[in-house]
Design an enzyme around this catalytic site. Structure first.
Site, PDB file in Angstrom:
ATOM      1  N   LYS A  22       0.835  -1.207   0.000  1.00 50.44           N
ATOM      2  CA  LYS A  22       0.000   0.000   0.000  1.00 50.44           C
ATOM      3  C   LYS A  22       0.866   1.251   0.000  1.00 50.44           C
ATOM      4  CE  LYS A  22      -1.968   1.692   4.037  1.00 50.44           C
ATOM      5  NZ  LYS A  22      -1.649   3.132   4.127  1.00 50.44           N
ATOM      6  N   ASN A  23       1.834   1.285   0.935  1.00 54.29           N
ATOM      7  CA  ASN A  23       2.597   2.517   1.114  1.00 54.29           C
ATOM      8  C   ASN A  23       3.609   2.761   0.002  1.00 54.29           C
ATOM      9  OD1 ASN A  23       1.121   3.004   3.357  1.00 54.29           O
ATOM     10  ND2 ASN A  23       2.749   2.543   4.827  1.00 54.29           N
ATOM     11  N   ARG A  93      -4.877  10.798   4.054  1.00 55.32           N
ATOM     12  CA  ARG A  93      -3.811  11.754   4.232  1.00 55.32           C
ATOM     13  C   ARG A  93      -2.757  11.692   3.134  1.00 55.32           C
ATOM     14  NH1 ARG A  93      -0.582  14.197   7.964  1.00 55.32           N
ATOM     15  NH2 ARG A  93       1.530  13.631   7.408  1.00 55.32           N
ATOM     16  N   CYS A 117      -5.282  21.700   9.889  1.00 49.73           N
ATOM     17  CA  CYS A 117      -4.208  22.627  10.236  1.00 49.73           C
ATOM     18  C   CYS A 117      -2.892  21.959   9.873  1.00 49.73           C
ATOM     19  CB  CYS A 117      -4.262  22.919  11.727  1.00 49.73           C
ATOM     20  SG  CYS A 117      -2.723  23.519  12.394  1.00 49.73           S
ATOM     21  N   ARG A 122      -1.160  15.408  12.823  1.00 48.34           N
ATOM     22  CA  ARG A 122      -0.243  14.789  11.860  1.00 48.34           C
ATOM     23  C   ARG A 122       0.181  15.886  10.881  1.00 48.34           C
ATOM     24  NH1 ARG A 122      -1.720   8.828   9.809  1.00 48.34           N
ATOM     25  NH2 ARG A 122       0.332   8.989   8.899  1.00 48.34           N
ATOM     26  N   PRO A 123       1.149  16.663  11.291  1.00 47.48           N
ATOM     27  CA  PRO A 123       1.502  17.869  10.546  1.00 47.48           C
ATOM     28  C   PRO A 123       2.211  17.561   9.222  1.00 47.48           C
ATOM     29  CG  PRO A 123       3.055  17.502  12.343  1.00 47.48           C
ATOM     30  CD  PRO A 123       2.005  16.448  12.476  1.00 47.48           C
ATOM     31  N   LEU A 126       7.154  19.522   7.534  1.00 48.14           N
ATOM     32  CA  LEU A 126       8.420  19.154   6.878  1.00 48.14           C
ATOM     33  C   LEU A 126       8.284  19.187   5.359  1.00 48.14           C
ATOM     34  CD1 LEU A 126       9.387  16.221   9.275  1.00 48.14           C
ATOM     35  CD2 LEU A 126      10.245  18.578   9.301  1.00 48.14           C
ATOM     36  N   ASP A 305       3.595   0.562  11.860  1.00 49.48           N
ATOM     37  CA  ASP A 305       2.361  -0.013  11.305  1.00 49.48           C
ATOM     38  C   ASP A 305       2.146  -1.472  11.711  1.00 49.48           C
ATOM     39  OD1 ASP A 305       1.784   2.391  10.142  1.00 49.48           O
ATOM     40  OD2 ASP A 305       2.257   1.786   8.092  1.00 49.48           O
ATOM     41  N   VAL A 327       7.225   6.687  16.834  1.00 47.64           N
ATOM     42  CA  VAL A 327       6.961   7.391  15.579  1.00 47.64           C
ATOM     43  C   VAL A 327       5.767   8.333  15.737  1.00 47.64           C
ATOM     44  CG1 VAL A 327       6.395   7.145  13.130  1.00 47.64           C
ATOM     45  CG2 VAL A 327       7.968   5.529  14.214  1.00 47.64           C
ATOM     46  N   ARG A 397      -9.061  -0.748   3.867  1.00 45.13           N
ATOM     47  CA  ARG A 397      -8.163   0.318   3.404  1.00 45.13           C
ATOM     48  C   ARG A 397      -6.793  -0.248   3.036  1.00 45.13           C
ATOM     49  NH1 ARG A 397      -6.998   5.026   7.187  1.00 45.13           N
ATOM     50  NH2 ARG A 397      -5.533   5.223   5.486  1.00 45.13           N
TER      51      ARG A 397
HETATM   52  C1  UD1 Z   1       3.845   6.836   6.283  1.00 44.45           C
HETATM   53  C2  UD1 Z   1       2.950   5.653   6.034  1.00 44.45           C
HETATM   54  C3  UD1 Z   1       2.277   5.229   7.330  1.00 44.45           C
HETATM   55  C4  UD1 Z   1       3.319   4.968   8.411  1.00 44.45           C
HETATM   56  C5  UD1 Z   1       4.263   6.155   8.545  1.00 44.45           C
HETATM   57  C6  UD1 Z   1       5.418   5.907   9.482  1.00 44.45           C
HETATM   58  C7  UD1 Z   1       2.264   5.996   3.752  1.00 44.45           C
HETATM   59  C8  UD1 Z   1       1.179   6.302   2.799  1.00 44.45           C
HETATM   60  N1  UD1 Z   1       1.944   6.003   5.059  1.00 44.45           N
HETATM   61  O1  UD1 Z   1       3.014   7.891   6.727  1.00 44.45           O
HETATM   62  O2  UD1 Z   1       1.531   4.043   7.081  1.00 44.45           O
HETATM   63  O3  UD1 Z   1       2.699   4.755   9.639  1.00 44.45           O
HETATM   64  O4  UD1 Z   1       4.811   6.491   7.254  1.00 44.45           O
HETATM   65  O5  UD1 Z   1       6.136   4.781   9.078  1.00 44.45           O
HETATM   66  O6  UD1 Z   1       3.377   5.717   3.359  1.00 44.45           O
HETATM   67  N2  UD1 Z   1       5.730  14.470  10.869  1.00 44.45           N
HETATM   68  C9  UD1 Z   1       5.907  15.801  11.170  1.00 44.45           C
HETATM   69  N3  UD1 Z   1       5.897  16.717  10.148  1.00 44.45           N
HETATM   70  C10 UD1 Z   1       5.720  16.360   8.842  1.00 44.45           C
HETATM   71  C11 UD1 Z   1       5.547  14.986   8.550  1.00 44.45           C
HETATM   72  C12 UD1 Z   1       5.547  14.070   9.581  1.00 44.45           C
HETATM   73  O7  UD1 Z   1       6.082  16.159  12.324  1.00 44.45           O
HETATM   74  O8  UD1 Z   1       5.734  17.222   7.970  1.00 44.45           O
HETATM   75  C13 UD1 Z   1       5.710  13.454  11.962  1.00 44.45           C
HETATM   76  C14 UD1 Z   1       4.367  12.749  12.072  1.00 44.45           C
HETATM   77  O9  UD1 Z   1       3.458  13.483  12.839  1.00 44.45           O
HETATM   78  C15 UD1 Z   1       4.746  11.437  12.711  1.00 44.45           C
HETATM   79  C16 UD1 Z   1       6.128  11.170  12.133  1.00 44.45           C
HETATM   80  O10 UD1 Z   1       6.605  12.409  11.642  1.00 44.45           O
HETATM   81  O11 UD1 Z   1       4.844  11.551  14.094  1.00 44.45           O
HETATM   82  C17 UD1 Z   1       6.132  10.140  11.018  1.00 44.45           C
HETATM   83  O12 UD1 Z   1       5.358  10.576   9.942  1.00 44.45           O
HETATM   84  P1  UD1 Z   1       5.697  10.213   8.436  1.00 44.45           P
HETATM   85  O13 UD1 Z   1       6.942   9.408   8.380  1.00 44.45           O
HETATM   86  O14 UD1 Z   1       5.634  11.460   7.639  1.00 44.45           O
HETATM   87  O15 UD1 Z   1       4.472   9.310   8.060  1.00 44.45           O
HETATM   88  P2  UD1 Z   1       3.562   9.375   6.777  1.00 44.45           P
HETATM   89  O16 UD1 Z   1       4.387   9.627   5.579  1.00 44.45           O
HETATM   90  O17 UD1 Z   1       2.397  10.230   7.051  1.00 44.45           O
END
Ligand code: UD1
Length: 430
Positions: A22-23, A93, A117, A122-123, A126, A305, A327, A397
């Site tokens: 999926k990812n 997302r 926001c 889940r910001p 970055l 996950d 995470v 999903r």
């Molecule tokens: C992806 C995966 C999700 C998995 C996650 C962590 C997909 C579609 N989804 O989600 O299944 O659980 O990786 O392995 O690939 N963060 C920030 N700012 C940002 C982005 C992220 O603070 O701009 C924080 C998030 O709140 C979280 C952490 O970083 O605490 C990890 O998020 P991220 O690695 O970005 O996960 P996703 O890409 O959303």
């Protein structure tokens, strides 16, 4: 909305074939927006998040067709809309992954931030910081973010945290930018290396995916390509965990075992027999599991996950287990439901302290989200008596034919529509 009725205590045995990840599939679909030419993706899992991503790119103007059961043909053509529909972004997302490609190719992209926001729970700060460093102007009007750039330029970006989504979004944007981009402290997940391989087949110049520095030399255009999605290491881990919970013997085929090392190591620590073939992994479990410590971390650490599913294993392992979630700040929604099945768990900040009990008891439980739902299905498979897992639509999903695959391994799983008389399907057996 459906429920799964699961008879606990059946030993799972046999073989299942892993689906595509999926990812990996979600960003790959977004990446095809970078070219007007046709792209062919094989081994795309037939799951709802993929269907949602298809709706997103279709809404932008991309033509998408299923060629075969798992093959997608995508063609974005010369013009696209640059704003994915709000309701789809809210639903999933990962829709935010279209921003990098749209901005790089058309110079503009608008998105209503998923959590309402950009700095919310889940910001995407970055993603925003990186795109700004590449020359994007970002205007924020409440939850609406508008990105603009005549042409993005190369930049040296240091991520505060190795975010998977930010690494992917920035990689895609950098492909069509002017000059060289470094993404440092990049996420190292196998899905990022998979994205690199599609991008390079499209004519991009990306190096280093899978390490913590990704380097992209921008090119002026990309062309069509074909690519097969890597196997889903989270799905694989879920079936292996099911084997461990039911004292079973399950082989998963069409796997890349190296992507599963942290999970296989943890299964071994829990006391089951693990073996790897070239493209298979197998778990054989006898006797009671042993408690252990699990720490969910960015890859190559143990995947967040699979944290809920392995918390379900810890529930019946002998002794105390510590499950650290490093995470996400709060990812323990499954705990309350596991406790209702008889688990003994205390949450202390980002750690779940699990005192193993001999067995869980089937009851009616509610799947709060995709992976927590998977944890409850596993708990139900290992429990005494029958369980009803409500909210099973969350599982669609990310798991292709979960009930079918489990049944083929000997589980008793029935999918029942959740009708008005909810109580009639609720039976508690001890
Ligand atoms: C992806 C995966 C999700 C998995 C996650 C962590 C997909 C579609 N989804 O989600 O299944 O659980 O990786 O392995 O690939 N963060 C920030 N700012 C940002 C982005 C992220 O603070 O701009 C924080 C998030 O709140 C979280 C952490 O970083 O605490 C990890 O998020 P991220 O690695 O970005 O996960 P996703 O890409 O959303």
């Amino acid at each position: 909305v459906e429920s799964l009725v699961i008879a606990g205590g059946r030993r799972l045995a046999g073989q299942v074939v892993a689906s595509g990840a999926k990812n990996a599939a979600l960003p790959l679909i977004a990446a095809t927006l970078l070219t007007e030419e046709t792209c062919l993706l094989e081994r795309v899992p037939n799951i709802r998040d993929v269907a949602t991503m298809i709706r997103v790119v279709r809404a932008l103007g991309c033509e998408v067709k299923w060629e075969e059961e798992h093959t997608l043909r995508l063609r974005s053509g010369p013009f696209l809309a640059c704003q994915p529909p709000d309701e789809l972004v809210r639903e999933m997302r990962a829709s935010v992954q279209v921003v990098g490609p749209l901005l790089a190719r058309f110079g503009t992209a608008t998105i209503t931030t998923p959590g309402g926001c950009a700095l919310g729970p889940r910001p995407i700060n970055l993603h925003i910081q990186g795109l700004r460093a590449m020359g994007a102007q970002v205007d924020e009007d409440g939850p609406v973010l508008q990105f603009r750039a005549n042409r993005l330029h190369g930049a040296d970006i240091l991520l505060d945290y190795p975010s998977v989504g930010a690494t992917e979004n920035l990689m895609m944007a950098a492909c069509l930018s002017n000059g060289r981009t470094f993404i440092r402290n990049a996420a190292r997940e196998p899905e990022i290396a998979d994205l690199q391989s599609l991008l390079n087949q499209m004519g991009a110049r990306v190096r280093g995916a899978g390490t913590d520095v990704v380097r992209v030399d921008g090119v002026s255009r990309l062309h069509g390509a074909g690519h097969a999605v890597i196997p889903d290491r989270i799905e694989i881990g879920t079936y292996l965990a099911a084997a461990a919970l039911t004292r079973g013997d399950v082989r998963v085929a069409e796997v890349i075992p190296q992507h599963c090392e942290a999970v296989l190591a943890k299964l071994a620590a829990l006391g089951v027999e693990v073996s790897r073939g070239e493209c298979t992994v197998r778990v054989k479990a006898e006797g009671r599991l042993r408690g252990t410590t699990i720490r969910a971390l960015p890859y190559p650490g143990f995947p967040t996950d699979l944290q809920p599913q392995f918390t379900a294993l810890a529930c019946v392992a002998e002794g105390i287990s510590f499950v650290h979630e490093e995470v996400f700040s709060s990812r323990f929604k499954h705990v309350e439901e596991l406790v209702r099945m008889g688990a003994a768990i205390q949450i202390e900040g980002r750690v779940a302290v699990v005192q193993g009990v001999e067995y869980l008891t089937g009851t009616t439980i509610h799947a709060p989200d995709l992976r927590a739902g998977a944890a409850l299905v596993l708990a139900a498979l290992g429990a005494r008596g029958e369980s009803v897992v409500e909210g099973a639509h969350h599982l669609d999903r990310g798991y292709e034919d979960l009930a079918g695959k489990l049944t083929s391994l000997g589980a008793e799983v029935k999918v029942v529509p959740l009708a008005g008389e909810r109580r009639s399907t609720t039976r508690v057996t001890a």
